[in-house]
Design an enzyme around this catalytic site. Structure first.
Site: not given
Length: 384
Positions: A7, A49, A68, A72, A74-77
């Protein structure tokens, strides 16, 4: 593989970035840092929280996701694509033989909340009585869903009320009128028949109305007024099987069973029961079909060739015509017709009708102030 969900705020994710860059992690990493919407707000907003908030550009979700991705991972959109990225990475590992899928265990289904299920009509709380013919909970009583006011306003008769309470549907007028005719014709048959005799004796013994009525009703059975159901049952079975009157009567004879609805102590072939004639006339005039009644008449023709008192009696007439009513109205299925005959609906007509006469005999004896009945001894054969 590793799955990471971070986060915005703080810099812990950068330790993962460094580990990836230094080659300390060899497994595929699928990561996403939530809070990308923070830039849409003009002022600083806390999330999560723990009240997470960005302390600068490096702590923003966008900066962490980009770092990230460059290292290397794997980071989605978007977060919505997070699941797809995890699945795709896992399937690649399976194809490469680096992991083996584990069979998913179906978790036990949580039972639905009872109050919710009751409200939706799926279940009901246990009750001591189930009733489907009437309801007195509203502003006025209802018979089979028809309000009492409608019954009165639409001029329903006794036959209509019986059709609602007994058959749970509003039968055509010719059907309900037939029911009323049966009640009128069977209301009484004089003081000498067993039911009336018992009622008269009981009333003269000083008993109350209910006791006098019940004493007469208890005589109703196979030999007195209780043959309507049996007549309908046997006539229907024989007709549906295609038996000729000869085959039907002779098969009953072999079984040692008298044909219900045939035979009378007083009436003869040349002195027919007027009630039977009236019922037959009404059926032929008003019913769409009288196939069962005509079959009963054919049976009578054969039995009269054997003895002059083997006429179609009122039980047989009502039983056969009621079959025509049920079958011809188109409102009952075959299983429903069989159930109606089996339960005893047709005998119920005689019980209801004869109750009128028995009540009348009770009142008659009390009005006449008749003394206790004692059977005359000269009418008894005393023998050893």
């Amino acid at each position: 593989m590793m799955v990471v969900l971070g986060e915005l705020g703080g810099r812990d994710e950068y330790s993962l970035v460094e580990a990836l860059k230094q080659g300390k992690i060899n497994k595929p990493v699928v990561a996403w840092v939530s809070g990308t919407c923070a830039r849409l707000f003009k002022s600083e907003v806390q999330f999560g929280h723990a009240g997470a908030k960005s302390g600068g550009e490096m702590e923003s979700a966008q900066a962490k996701n980009e770092a990230l991705r460059e290292a290397g991972a794997i980071v989605p959109t978007s977060f919505e694509a997070f699941e797809g990225a995890i699945k795709e990475t896992f399937e690649k590992l399976v194809e490469q033989g680096k992991t083996t899928p584990v069979k998913e265990i179906q978790p036990p289904q949580i039972p639905e909340d009872l109050n919710v299920a009751i409200k939706s009509g799926k279940v009901r709380a246990p009750t001591h009585i189930i009733s489907t013919i009437s309801d007195d909970r509203g502003e006025e009583p209802c018979y089979a869903g028809v309000p009492m006011s409608s019954i009165v306003e639409q001029g329903y008769g006794v036959g209509d009320v019986i059709s609602l309470l007994w058959f749970k549907r509003s039968l055509p007028r010719y059907c309900t009128q037939f029911i009323e005719i049966c009640i009128m014709l069977c209301a009484d048959h004089g003081p000498c028949v067993s039911g009336a005799h018992n009622t008269i004796v009981t009333a003269r013994a000083g008993k109350d109305l209910v006791s006098s009525l019940v004493s007469g009703l208890l005589t109703i059975g196979p030999r007195f007024g209780g043959a309507i159901d049996d007549a309908a049952r046997y006539f229907k079975d024989a007709y549906d099987k295609g038996l000729s009157p000869y085959e039907f009567v002779e098969s009953m004879k072999k079984k040692g069973i008298r044909v219900p609805g045939i035979g009378h102590r007083i009436k003869r072939g040349d002195n027919r029961d007027k009630r039977v004639e009236l019922l037959q006339l009404y059926g032929r005039t008003n019913f769409p079909s009288v196939k069962y009644m005509e079959y009963a008449v054919e049976v009578e023709t054969y039995t009269l060739s054997k003895a002059n008192n083997l006429v179609l009696n009122v039980d047989g007439a009502i039983g056969s015509l009621f079959l025509d009513l049920l079958a011809g109205s188109g409102m009952f299925s075959k299983p429903e017709i069989d159930e109606i005959v089996e339960i005893g609906y047709l005998n119920g007509l005689f019980v209801l009708a004869r109750s009128i006469g028995l009540i009348g005999h009770t009142f008659d004896q009390k009005r006449l102030k008749q003394p206790l009945y004692r059977h005359p001894w000269e009418d008894v054969l005393y023998t050893k």
